[in-house]
Design an enzyme around this catalytic site. Sequence first.
Site, PDB file in Angstrom:
ATOM      1  N   LYS A  37       6.118  -6.068   5.015  1.00 55.99           N
ATOM      2  CA  LYS A  37       4.253  -5.247   5.411  1.00 55.99           C
ATOM      3  C   LYS A  37       4.145  -7.250   5.554  1.00 55.99           C
ATOM      4  O   LYS A  37       4.505  -7.800   4.995  1.00 55.99           O
ATOM      5  CB  LYS A  37       3.443  -5.350   4.408  1.00 55.99           C
ATOM      6  N   ASP A  64      -0.556  -6.018   8.741  1.00 61.07           N
ATOM      7  CA  ASP A  64      -1.441  -6.082   8.343  1.00 61.07           C
ATOM      8  C   ASP A  64      -2.638  -7.853   7.940  1.00 61.07           C
ATOM      9  O   ASP A  64      -2.316  -8.526   7.421  1.00 61.07           O
ATOM     10  CB  ASP A  64      -0.771  -6.844   6.326  1.00 61.07           C
ATOM     11  N   LYS A  66      -6.005  -6.738   9.248  1.00 62.21           N
ATOM     12  CA  LYS A  66      -7.004  -6.546   9.006  1.00 62.21           C
ATOM     13  C   LYS A  66      -7.900  -7.123  10.241  1.00 62.21           C
ATOM     14  O   LYS A  66      -9.136  -7.724   9.835  1.00 62.21           O
ATOM     15  CB  LYS A  66      -7.623  -6.911   7.627  1.00 62.21           C
ATOM     16  N   ASP A  69     -13.674  -7.137  14.690  1.00 58.93           N
ATOM     17  CA  ASP A  69     -14.489  -7.615  15.657  1.00 58.93           C
ATOM     18  C   ASP A  69     -15.510  -6.777  16.192  1.00 58.93           C
ATOM     19  O   ASP A  69     -15.335  -5.810  16.180  1.00 58.93           O
ATOM     20  CB  ASP A  69     -13.545  -8.946  16.226  1.00 58.93           C
ATOM     21  N   THR A 123     -10.622  -4.641  -2.734  1.00 66.97           N
ATOM     22  CA  THR A 123      -9.770  -4.414  -3.725  1.00 66.97           C
ATOM     23  C   THR A 123     -11.058  -6.159  -4.699  1.00 66.97           C
ATOM     24  O   THR A 123     -10.799  -6.181  -6.084  1.00 66.97           O
ATOM     25  CB  THR A 123      -8.713  -3.955  -3.941  1.00 66.97           C
ATOM     26  N   ARG A 214       5.497  -9.525  -4.923  1.00 73.55           N
ATOM     27  CA  ARG A 214       6.504 -10.016  -5.980  1.00 73.55           C
ATOM     28  C   ARG A 214       7.994  -9.336  -7.145  1.00 73.55           C
ATOM     29  O   ARG A 214       8.408  -9.498  -7.205  1.00 73.55           O
ATOM     30  CB  ARG A 214       5.812 -10.672  -7.037  1.00 73.55           C
TER      31      ARG A 214
HETATM   32  O1  C5P Z   1       2.907  -8.975  -5.298  1.00 71.98           O
HETATM   33  P1  C5P Z   1       2.123  -8.128  -5.078  1.00 71.98           P
HETATM   34  O2  C5P Z   1       3.242  -6.983  -5.264  1.00 71.98           O
HETATM   35  O3  C5P Z   1       0.949  -8.333  -5.895  1.00 71.98           O
HETATM   36  O4  C5P Z   1       1.341  -7.912  -3.546  1.00 71.98           O
HETATM   37  C1  C5P Z   1       0.563  -7.159  -2.979  1.00 71.98           C
HETATM   38  C2  C5P Z   1       0.947  -7.418  -1.519  1.00 71.98           C
HETATM   39  O5  C5P Z   1      -0.869  -6.297  -1.234  1.00 71.98           O
HETATM   40  C3  C5P Z   1      -0.179  -8.967  -1.328  1.00 71.98           C
HETATM   41  O6  C5P Z   1       0.617  -8.468  -0.030  1.00 71.98           O
HETATM   42  C4  C5P Z   1      -1.503  -8.390  -1.353  1.00 71.98           C
HETATM   43  O7  C5P Z   1      -2.577  -9.443  -0.585  1.00 71.98           O
HETATM   44  C5  C5P Z   1      -1.828  -7.062  -1.381  1.00 71.98           C
HETATM   45  N1  C5P Z   1      -3.158  -6.072  -0.779  1.00 71.98           N
HETATM   46  C6  C5P Z   1      -3.420  -6.201  -2.957  1.00 71.98           C
HETATM   47  N2  C5P Z   1      -4.589  -5.396  -3.476  1.00 71.98           N
HETATM   48  C7  C5P Z   1      -5.036  -5.411  -2.010  1.00 71.98           C
HETATM   49  C8  C5P Z   1      -5.325  -4.740  -0.226  1.00 71.98           C
HETATM   50  C9  C5P Z   1      -4.457  -6.193  -0.451  1.00 71.98           C
HETATM   51  O8  C5P Z   1      -2.531  -6.486  -3.434  1.00 71.98           O
HETATM   52  N3  C5P Z   1      -6.471  -4.903  -2.609  1.00 71.98           N
END
Ligand code: C5P
Length: 236
Positions: A37, A64, A66, A69, A123, A214
């Site tokens: 992603k 991603d 999003k 517009d 979220t 992560r």
């Molecule tokens: O490192 P981690 O597993 O927390 O990364 C989650 C990814 O998903 C990040 O790129 C974050 O921006 C994205 N994301 C999220 N929650 C959302 C939408 C996107 O954590 N509601």
Amino acid sequence: MGDVMQAGKIIVALDFPDADTALALVSRLDPALCRLKVGKELFAAAGPDLVRTLAGRGFEIFLDLKFHDIPNTVAAACRTAAGLGVWMLNVHACGGRRMMEAARDALADLPHPPLLIAVTVLTSMSDADLAETGVTGTPADQVLRLAQLARACGLDGVVCSAREAEMLRARLGADFRLVTPGIRPAGADVADQRRVMTPVEALKAGATDLVIGRPITGAADPLAALQQIRFDIQNA
Ligand code: C5P
């Protein structure tokens, strides 16, 4: 869960500030085992060239960005992004029916159109945040309303919290992708995420594609971390 793994390889979130750092991580992953992603931070830093490079290495890319517009602008952005060879794109469902239909139509005649999914309610939005924007009703109602609208517009799925997956799966039927971030293997550091679910819990709730950052990108051995998650899923 073997079928689920075939349908939805884990999507590794490349939340990095520049191309070199992203490529150093990607060189330790395998396109047969995961997708990638690319979000706004990395795209702002490294742009379309990096997306082409990653696709050229055999990875399927979820871009991603999003988009949100006017319909004409979003349609053109989606078509241009599809030209980078990405596997999945997204737009904000609150851009409305005409915007989503324009995006869908812009991709329809491509030889290999990317999947098009929608973000419903971020979220990060609390009940109070949502109310302040004029949305009455609960966040769950709004998520369902926007997911139903995305489906009616012919989109392929939505990004959602794993906590919403069970409700959306029940209401929207089988043939709709539910792409879920906020995933943490049992025992992993949750960092800034709240209300996380394990990969197996999320898939059991109806998620089709897991976005994991992560716990993989921050691991001493990212490929081993990915393989451990795949192992846990296959043996659930
Ligand atoms: O490192 P981690 O597993 O927390 O990364 C989650 C990814 O998903 C990040 O790129 C974050 O921006 C994205 N994301 C999220 N929650 C959302 C939408 C996107 O954590 N509601």
